[in-house]
Design a protein around this motif. Structure first.
Motif, PDB file in Angstrom:
ATOM      1  N   GLU A 120       2.634   2.763  -4.410  1.00 34.42           N
ATOM      2  CA  GLU A 120       1.772   1.567  -4.430  1.00 34.42           C
ATOM      3  C   GLU A 120       2.579   0.298  -4.169  1.00 34.42           C
ATOM      4  O   GLU A 120       2.093  -0.631  -3.531  1.00 34.42           O
ATOM      5  CB  GLU A 120       1.078   1.450  -5.792  1.00 34.42           C
ATOM      6  N   LEU A 121       3.837   0.277  -4.671  1.00 29.92           N
ATOM      7  CA  LEU A 121       4.659  -0.923  -4.448  1.00 29.92           C
ATOM      8  C   LEU A 121       5.026  -1.050  -2.967  1.00 29.92           C
ATOM      9  O   LEU A 121       5.054  -2.159  -2.427  1.00 29.92           O
ATOM     10  CB  LEU A 121       5.923  -0.867  -5.312  1.00 29.92           C
ATOM     11  N   ALA A 122       5.291   0.099  -2.317  1.00 26.98           N
ATOM     12  CA  ALA A 122       5.595   0.057  -0.882  1.00 26.98           C
ATOM     13  C   ALA A 122       4.366  -0.447  -0.117  1.00 26.98           C
ATOM     14  O   ALA A 122       4.468  -1.294   0.772  1.00 26.98           O
ATOM     15  CB  ALA A 122       5.989   1.455  -0.401  1.00 26.98           C
ATOM     16  N   LEU A 123       3.196   0.050  -0.515  1.00 27.83           N
ATOM     17  CA  LEU A 123       1.952  -0.325   0.170  1.00 27.83           C
ATOM     18  C   LEU A 123       1.664  -1.818  -0.011  1.00 27.83           C
ATOM     19  O   LEU A 123       1.361  -2.529   0.945  1.00 27.83           O
ATOM     20  CB  LEU A 123       0.811   0.511  -0.424  1.00 27.83           C
ATOM     21  N   LYS A 124       1.789  -2.260  -1.249  1.00 29.34           N
ATOM     22  CA  LYS A 124       1.485  -3.652  -1.572  1.00 29.34           C
ATOM     23  C   LYS A 124       2.388  -4.615  -0.806  1.00 29.34           C
ATOM     24  O   LYS A 124       1.967  -5.711  -0.428  1.00 29.34           O
ATOM     25  CB  LYS A 124       1.695  -3.841  -3.085  1.00 29.34           C
ATOM     26  N   ASN A 125       3.631  -4.186  -0.556  1.00 29.51           N
ATOM     27  CA  ASN A 125       4.585  -5.063   0.119  1.00 29.51           C
ATOM     28  C   ASN A 125       4.688  -4.761   1.625  1.00 29.51           C
ATOM     29  O   ASN A 125       5.649  -5.179   2.279  1.00 29.51           O
ATOM     30  CB  ASN A 125       5.956  -4.945  -0.559  1.00 29.51           C
ATOM     31  N   ASN A 126       3.692  -4.040   2.129  1.00 32.15           N
ATOM     32  CA  ASN A 126       3.584  -3.746   3.571  1.00 32.15           C
ATOM     33  C   ASN A 126       4.791  -3.003   4.152  1.00 32.15           C
ATOM     34  O   ASN A 126       5.160  -3.240   5.301  1.00 32.15           O
ATOM     35  CB  ASN A 126       3.365  -5.044   4.379  1.00 32.15           C
ATOM     36  N   HIS A 127       5.412  -2.136   3.366  1.00 33.35           N
ATOM     37  CA  HIS A 127       6.511  -1.324   3.907  1.00 33.35           C
ATOM     38  C   HIS A 127       5.917   0.007   4.391  1.00 33.35           C
ATOM     39  O   HIS A 127       5.971   1.026   3.700  1.00 33.35           O
ATOM     40  CB  HIS A 127       7.581  -1.086   2.833  1.00 33.35           C
ATOM     41  N   GLU A 128       5.335  -0.076   5.584  1.00 33.48           N
ATOM     42  CA  GLU A 128       4.548   1.070   6.075  1.00 33.48           C
ATOM     43  C   GLU A 128       5.360   2.347   6.218  1.00 33.48           C
ATOM     44  O   GLU A 128       4.898   3.432   5.879  1.00 33.48           O
ATOM     45  CB  GLU A 128       3.916   0.716   7.421  1.00 33.48           C
TER      46      GLU A 128
END
Ligand SMILES: C[S@@+](CC[C@H](N)C(=O)[O-])C[C@H]1O[C@@H](n2cnc3c(N)ncnc32)[C@H](O)[C@@H]1O
Length: 378
Positions: A120-128
């Motif tokens: 979720e943290l990767a998603l939230k910070n746009n690290h696709e």
């Protein structure tokens, strides 16, 4: 060596291998339990743990590797939020660090003190890219666990049946567009109405078709299906209170409607027609039950038919939902069905007062991935 002897030797070897593998699993379980029992960190653990987190945030792979060699805890979660190295690597989008951590067997699914996952943290910070790596890894791990359960057996099947029986023996009540159980958990809620409208549309695109719905609940999808005047409209429902409610509303007298009162596990084998549309949405069941129903579908579905099911997989966590959707797609492909997820926005769950009186919220996502399954083309 005779064929029988050869078989016997192979069997013995297999048994020995299984015993050895079972011992390894048992040892691992014991190690994990022992670790869980050991409360808190020593000062040295804390020092190494914080250094590891700092190295991860700084994207210093060599330092992180060195700290691990010095026995830093790979999953150190001693900071305020209870976040592990994978959380920090994902949040900062450090792809190599993420790859290294998972190669060192950092679990993909640890949550912090707020139930937040690294994904979720990767998603939230746009690290696709990082998100994709984590989802792919999660899928691989879930498939591996599945394969291990197949080899070593799984007590889950019995537990699932017991959970469903326990639900079916509870007193239910209908309350303000909700169907509630004895613990004030919601079996079905009116906010799902727009989803049921779409499910009905995809499984029954025109009049005069044969359709089946498993799980009546509030009768939302069945009311929608009726609008398409199906030729045969089967409904399987197992709960006596829901069945009584259906009779009160006169569902047994509607044209084309056939109610099968009982668990789908017992009712499906009695069905002798094929359907243009199949929908599945039960309660008090688990992923393995859904998978067991998937496996019944090829026999029930007309060659050009559509199978669709309520997609509540991981519905309180986007990361888990994305993983389980892929796992499901793989499971369905194995039995000859393709899956397309149609994304639709859903906001009714977030309206004021919707969850009042409900013990546990079971949905938090803004997008619904509606599955459409068809026979794979040869
Ligand atoms: C979430 S509700 C279905 C809601 C429905 N889709 C609607 O549109 O209102 C789930 C229903 O499945 C029923 N159910 C639970 N376990 C079942 C089983 N093993 N076989 C058949 N029905 C079951 C429950 O009693 C409940 O009525």
């Amino acid at each position: 060596m005779s064929a029988v002897q050869e078989q016997e030797t192979k069997k013995q070897k297999l048994e020995q291998e299984q015993e050895a593998a079972q011992e390894t699993v048992q040892e691992t379980v014991e190690e994990i339990e022992q670790e869980e029992e050991e409360e808190g960190y020593t000062e040295e653990d804390l020092k190494l743990g914080h250094e590891l987190i700092a190295a991860v945030i700084a994207n210093d792979l060599e330092k992180a590797k060195a700290l691990l060699e010095q026995d830093a805890d790979l999953c150190f979660n001693g900071d305020d939020l209870g976040r592990t190295p994978l959380h920090h690597a994902a949040e900062h989008g450090h792809l190599d660090m993420v790859n290294w951590l998972i190669s060192e067997k950092h679990p993909y699914n640890l949550t912090d003190k707020n139930e937040v996952t690294a994904g979720e943290l990767a998603l939230k910070n746009n690290h696709e890219q990082v998100y994709k790596v984590l989802v792919d890894h999660g899928v691989r791990i879930e498939l591996l666990i599945r394969a291990m359960k197949k080899v070593f057996g799984d007590e889950g099947d019995d537990e699932n049946a017991i959970a469903n029986e326990a639900y079916l023996s509870q007193k239910l009540h209908y309350d303000d567009n909700k169907l509630m159980d004895e613990n004030n958990d919601a079996v079905m809620m009116g906010w799902e109405g727009p989803l049921m409208v779409e499910h009905a549309k995809v499984m029954c695109p025109k009049e005069g078709l044969n359709v089946i719905n498993v799980g009546f609940g509030l009768g939302l999808i069945d009311s929608e299906l009726q609008k398409y005047k199906p030729k045969n409209h089967y409904i399987i429902e197992a709960h006596p209170d829901v069945y009584a409610h259906m009779l009160e509303l006169g569902w047994d007298k509607k044209e084309g409607v056939k109610i099968l009162f009982g668990r789908w596990q017992d009712m499906v084998p009695t069905i002798d027609i094929q359907f243009d549309g199949v929908f599945f949405d039960t309660y008090g069941e688990f992923y393995d039950d859904l998978k067991a129903f998937h496996e019944c579908v090829p026999k029930m579905l007309h060659e050009n038919g559509v199978y669709t099911w309520f997609n509540g997989l991981g519905a309180t966590n986007q990361f888990f939902q994305d993983i389980y959707c892929e796992v499901s797609e793989i499971d369905l492909r194995e039995i000859g069905l393709s899956t397309e997820y149609i994304e639709m926005p859903i906001s009714t769950w977030a309206e004021q007062g919707v969850w009042d009186g409900v013990r546990q919220k079971y949905w938090v996502l803004d997008t619904y991935k509606l599955p459409i399954c068809k026979f794979l083309k040869q």
